[in-house]
Design a protein around this motif. Structure first.
Motif, PDB file in Angstrom:
ATOM      1  N   TRP A 104      15.709  -1.976  -0.315  1.00 44.62           N
ATOM      2  CA  TRP A 104      16.096  -1.176   0.538  1.00 44.62           C
ATOM      3  C   TRP A 104      17.180  -2.191   1.390  1.00 44.62           C
ATOM      4  O   TRP A 104      16.644  -3.394   1.662  1.00 44.62           O
ATOM      5  CB  TRP A 104      15.159  -0.637   1.477  1.00 44.62           C
ATOM      6  CG  TRP A 104      14.293   0.496   0.831  1.00 44.62           C
ATOM      7  CD1 TRP A 104      13.434   0.424  -0.302  1.00 44.62           C
ATOM      8  CD2 TRP A 104      14.305   1.896   1.188  1.00 44.62           C
ATOM      9  NE1 TRP A 104      13.105   1.740  -0.572  1.00 44.62           N
ATOM     10  CE2 TRP A 104      13.615   2.560   0.287  1.00 44.62           C
ATOM     11  CE3 TRP A 104      15.076   2.250   2.307  1.00 44.62           C
ATOM     12  CZ2 TRP A 104      13.591   3.890   0.496  1.00 44.62           C
ATOM     13  CZ3 TRP A 104      14.945   3.739   2.126  1.00 44.62           C
ATOM     14  CH2 TRP A 104      14.279   4.422   1.459  1.00 44.62           C
ATOM     15  N   GLU A 105      18.238  -1.667   2.102  1.00 48.89           N
ATOM     16  CA  GLU A 105      18.874  -2.633   2.701  1.00 48.89           C
ATOM     17  C   GLU A 105      18.388  -2.688   4.391  1.00 48.89           C
ATOM     18  O   GLU A 105      18.790  -3.523   5.190  1.00 48.89           O
ATOM     19  CB  GLU A 105      20.299  -2.101   3.029  1.00 48.89           C
ATOM     20  CG  GLU A 105      20.918  -2.198   1.540  1.00 48.89           C
ATOM     21  CD  GLU A 105      22.444  -1.532   1.681  1.00 48.89           C
ATOM     22  OE1 GLU A 105      22.930  -1.289   2.584  1.00 48.89           O
ATOM     23  OE2 GLU A 105      22.968  -1.348   0.496  1.00 48.89           O
ATOM     24  N   PRO A 111      14.515   4.265  11.272  1.00 50.03           N
ATOM     25  CA  PRO A 111      15.886   4.741  10.967  1.00 50.03           C
ATOM     26  C   PRO A 111      16.925   4.026  11.171  1.00 50.03           C
ATOM     27  O   PRO A 111      16.777   3.691  12.614  1.00 50.03           O
ATOM     28  CB  PRO A 111      15.667   6.120  11.552  1.00 50.03           C
ATOM     29  CG  PRO A 111      14.451   6.186  12.515  1.00 50.03           C
ATOM     30  CD  PRO A 111      13.585   4.919  11.713  1.00 50.03           C
ATOM     31  N   VAL A 112      17.878   3.911  10.610  1.00 50.06           N
ATOM     32  CA  VAL A 112      18.984   3.141  11.060  1.00 50.06           C
ATOM     33  C   VAL A 112      20.242   4.073  10.673  1.00 50.06           C
ATOM     34  O   VAL A 112      20.404   4.431   9.549  1.00 50.06           O
ATOM     35  CB  VAL A 112      18.859   1.842  10.193  1.00 50.06           C
ATOM     36  CG1 VAL A 112      20.361   0.923  10.784  1.00 50.06           C
ATOM     37  CG2 VAL A 112      17.892   1.017  10.657  1.00 50.06           C
ATOM     38  N   GLU A 113      21.258   4.117  11.554  1.00 51.98           N
ATOM     39  CA  GLU A 113      22.692   4.573  11.205  1.00 51.98           C
ATOM     40  C   GLU A 113      23.727   3.622  10.627  1.00 51.98           C
ATOM     41  O   GLU A 113      23.756   2.601  11.351  1.00 51.98           O
ATOM     42  CB  GLU A 113      23.153   5.431  12.296  1.00 51.98           C
ATOM     43  CG  GLU A 113      24.393   6.097  12.184  1.00 51.98           C
ATOM     44  CD  GLU A 113      24.906   7.048  13.491  1.00 51.98           C
ATOM     45  OE1 GLU A 113      26.206   7.444  13.327  1.00 51.98           O
ATOM     46  OE2 GLU A 113      24.287   6.809  14.407  1.00 51.98           O
ATOM     47  N   TYR A 119      19.781   6.216   7.532  1.00 53.87           N
ATOM     48  CA  TYR A 119      19.033   5.836   6.475  1.00 53.87           C
ATOM     49  C   TYR A 119      17.308   5.618   6.810  1.00 53.87           C
ATOM     50  O   TYR A 119      17.203   5.005   7.755  1.00 53.87           O
ATOM     51  CB  TYR A 119      19.636   4.342   6.092  1.00 53.87           C
ATOM     52  CG  TYR A 119      20.782   4.379   5.456  1.00 53.87           C
ATOM     53  CD1 TYR A 119      20.811   4.295   4.064  1.00 53.87           C
ATOM     54  CD2 TYR A 119      21.946   4.586   6.145  1.00 53.87           C
ATOM     55  CE1 TYR A 119      22.205   4.313   3.170  1.00 53.87           C
ATOM     56  CE2 TYR A 119      23.356   4.554   5.530  1.00 53.87           C
ATOM     57  CZ  TYR A 119      23.246   4.393   4.063  1.00 53.87           C
ATOM     58  OH  TYR A 119      24.508   4.637   3.544  1.00 53.87           O
ATOM     59  N   ALA A 120      16.649   6.260   6.057  1.00 53.71           N
ATOM     60  CA  ALA A 120      15.192   6.225   6.091  1.00 53.71           C
ATOM     61  C   ALA A 120      14.635   6.868   4.982  1.00 53.71           C
ATOM     62  O   ALA A 120      15.069   7.819   4.634  1.00 53.71           O
ATOM     63  CB  ALA A 120      14.633   6.483   7.366  1.00 53.71           C
ATOM     64  N   ARG A 121      13.223   6.620   4.531  1.00 57.79           N
ATOM     65  CA  ARG A 121      12.727   7.326   3.481  1.00 57.79           C
ATOM     66  C   ARG A 121      12.143   8.908   4.343  1.00 57.79           C
ATOM     67  O   ARG A 121      11.841   8.517   5.393  1.00 57.79           O
ATOM     68  CB  ARG A 121      11.140   6.734   3.005  1.00 57.79           C
ATOM     69  CG  ARG A 121      10.313   7.621   2.349  1.00 57.79           C
ATOM     70  CD  ARG A 121      11.262   8.144   0.980  1.00 57.79           C
ATOM     71  NE  ARG A 121      11.038   7.220  -0.144  1.00 57.79           N
ATOM     72  CZ  ARG A 121      12.160   7.021  -0.845  1.00 57.79           C
ATOM     73  NH1 ARG A 121      13.141   7.650  -0.556  1.00 57.79           N
ATOM     74  NH2 ARG A 121      11.945   6.347  -1.823  1.00 57.79           N
ATOM     75  N   PRO A 424      15.739   3.959  -3.373  1.00 59.04           N
ATOM     76  CA  PRO A 424      16.156   3.154  -2.172  1.00 59.04           C
ATOM     77  C   PRO A 424      17.259   3.735  -1.592  1.00 59.04           C
ATOM     78  O   PRO A 424      18.194   4.244  -2.095  1.00 59.04           O
ATOM     79  CB  PRO A 424      16.280   1.862  -2.821  1.00 59.04           C
ATOM     80  CG  PRO A 424      15.675   2.005  -4.352  1.00 59.04           C
ATOM     81  CD  PRO A 424      15.795   3.374  -4.494  1.00 59.04           C
ATOM     82  N   ASN A 425      17.282   3.275  -0.147  1.00 57.87           N
ATOM     83  CA  ASN A 425      18.383   3.674   0.843  1.00 57.87           C
ATOM     84  C   ASN A 425      18.611   5.118   0.684  1.00 57.87           C
ATOM     85  O   ASN A 425      19.758   5.649   0.799  1.00 57.87           O
ATOM     86  CB  ASN A 425      19.393   2.894   0.293  1.00 57.87           C
ATOM     87  CG  ASN A 425      19.317   1.462   0.302  1.00 57.87           C
ATOM     88  OD1 ASN A 425      18.677   0.849   1.338  1.00 57.87           O
ATOM     89  ND2 ASN A 425      19.476   0.808  -0.813  1.00 57.87           N
TER      90      ASN A 425
END
Length: 452
Positions: A104-105, A111-113, A119-121, A424-425
């Motif tokens: 995962w980055e 959560p990250v934009e 991006y998040a599970r 992932p990602n």
């Protein structure tokens, strides 16, 4: 008489108004690692259910958290205006395990934009599905033109073992005229889709044993077979030289008509340079209407710890995807018979079922499907939706079909080909998410106008 239905421009403005809050609540949801698999802390699944219940209560619904021997589901209800239909809105709040976190980055539960994607599970599968339902309800507020039942499941990723009993227990509460299942995806960024067929699934384990204990690989190798080599040879019999499934008795169909260029699937799958496709026939048939077999994992000594010894037993987990029209019980019997028949060197082979699920085909015709296509066309600025099959499995759709045969079942979703659900990602395209929210709000209005 029903209440006046909001105009398209009013719905658009209302959805746009609600989107900042919808995104903030989505981010709060994905921070909860609600994984229903064995071995994980299920208190997070409880937290997730409570968070969903709070969201639904905020939309004016009567809400209960329910279970039937499994993880908690959430049911929210709001009665229909006089003469209006009722729509069941399905999604699930549990998520897949994250796997290897080093891939995962960013933190999978923070959560990250990046570049217009969140991006998040669970961002795409399926907490965005929950929030698309919430967005539509918030847009209408007190002017909701239909009755709604929200059914938010808590163990879909783990196989929905208790779902059928939940549906039986709460059948009278959730009976509806239209069922919207927000757990699929769209054809591409900018191109909406209705899912009209899904493959079934059989997950099973195959264990091979050749010895009752490990022995020296130098002293006995060359005459005594090791279980790992026997397992590898056995697994290789599941495909022919072209990569087509070689298990006799599995159903294979043709007929998918959507064009899926090979360069597109190569890019979307991340196929390594030089790697060829497997199987024969059209790509869409291979993905949607023919069986597939994948080895998901193998239990054997890890390479860093492997002694110079012949392995006495080895085990693999298989995932078999079934074409529409196949039967999981019969398919499992065919796979088991194949594995037992092809045991190399007389190795002992044991096959055990983990879980299975039915494939399904949906007749996507009639006024409610017209209402959905009209809503999609408007939300995607005139782009017609595509009817697609899905290679993955949502077995409970067949259960909904059986239990509610009078209801139109619309399978929609928020994912796109780059969402990387289950991997992932995982991410959500925020622009497409806004269109999905608008489409669902417009759909509720169209369903009200169409009646039942």
């Amino acid at each position: 008489m029903t209440s006046p239905i909001m105009s398209e421009s009013e719905v658009r403005a209302a959805v746009e108004r609600e989107m900042p809050g919808v995104r903030a609540d989505l981010e709060r949801l994905v921070r909860i690692p609600g994984i229903a698999f064995e071995g994980f802390d299920h208190s997070h699944v409880e937290r997730s259910a409570e968070a969903v219940a709070e969201l639904l209560r905020g939309c004016g619904l009567d809400v209960d958290i329910v279970r039937s021997g499994g993880q908690p589901a959430v049911i929210g209800r709001r009665a229909a205006p006089p003469g209006a239909p009722t729509v069941l809105l399905y999604a699930h709040h549990d998520v897949q395990p994250v796997g290897d976190r080093s891939l995962w980055e960013s933190d999978p539960f923070e959560p990250v934009e990046r570049d217009g994607r969140l991006y998040a599970r669970g961002a795409a599968d399926d907490k965005a599905g929950i929030m698309a339902h919430v967005a539509a309800l918030r847009a209408y507020g007190d002017a909701l033109p239909v009755g709604v039942v929200l059914f938010i499941e808590g163990e879909e990723e783990y196989g929905s073992d208790s779902l059928e009993q939940l549906l039986i227990d709460h059948r009278d509460e959730i009976t509806s005229d239209v069922i919207v299942i927000a757990d699929s995806g769209n054809w591409d960024i900018g191109v909406p889709a209705l899912t009209t067929s899904l493959r079934g699934v059989v997950n099973c384990f195959v264990e091979v044993r050749t010895l009752d204990h490990a022995v020296h690989s130098g002293m006995f190798g060359g005459a005594v077979p090791d279980a790992l080599t026997a397992l590898v040879r056995l697994l290789a019999t599941l495909h022919d030289d072209a990569g087509s499934v070689a298990v006799e008795g599995l159903v294979a169909r043709e007929g998918a008509t959507v064009d899926y260029p090979e360069d597109r699937i190569r890019a979307e799958a991340g196929l390594a340079e030089g790697v060829q496709f497997i199987g024969t026939g059209r790509i869409t048939d291979r993905l949607w209407t023919k069986p597939a077999v994948a080895v998901l994992g193998i239990d054997a000594p890890p390479t860093g710890e492997a002694p110079n010894a012949l392995v006495p037993a080895a085990k693999a987990k298989l995932s078999i995807r079934l074409a529409p029209g196949d039967d999981p019980k019969r398919a499992y019997a065919a796979v088991r018979a194949h594995l037992e028949k092809h045991a190399p060197w007389g190795a002992q082979v044991t096959v055990s079922l983990e879980h299975d699920g039915n494939p399904c085909v949906i007749d996507a015709s009639g006024p409610m499907f017209d209402a959905a296509r009209s809503a999609f066309r408007a939300a995607w600025d005139g782009t017609d939706p595509v009817d697609v099959g899905i290679g993955g499995s949502i077995p409970f759709i067949a259960t909904f079909q059986e239990m509610f045969p009078q209801a139109a079942i619309l399978v929609t979703g928020v994912e796109d080909p780059h969402a990387r659900a289950h991997g992932p990602n995982e991410s959500l395209h925020l622009g497409e998410f806004a269109r999905v929210c608008l489409a669902e709000a417009l759909l509720l209005g169209n369903v009200a106008a169409a009646g039942v």
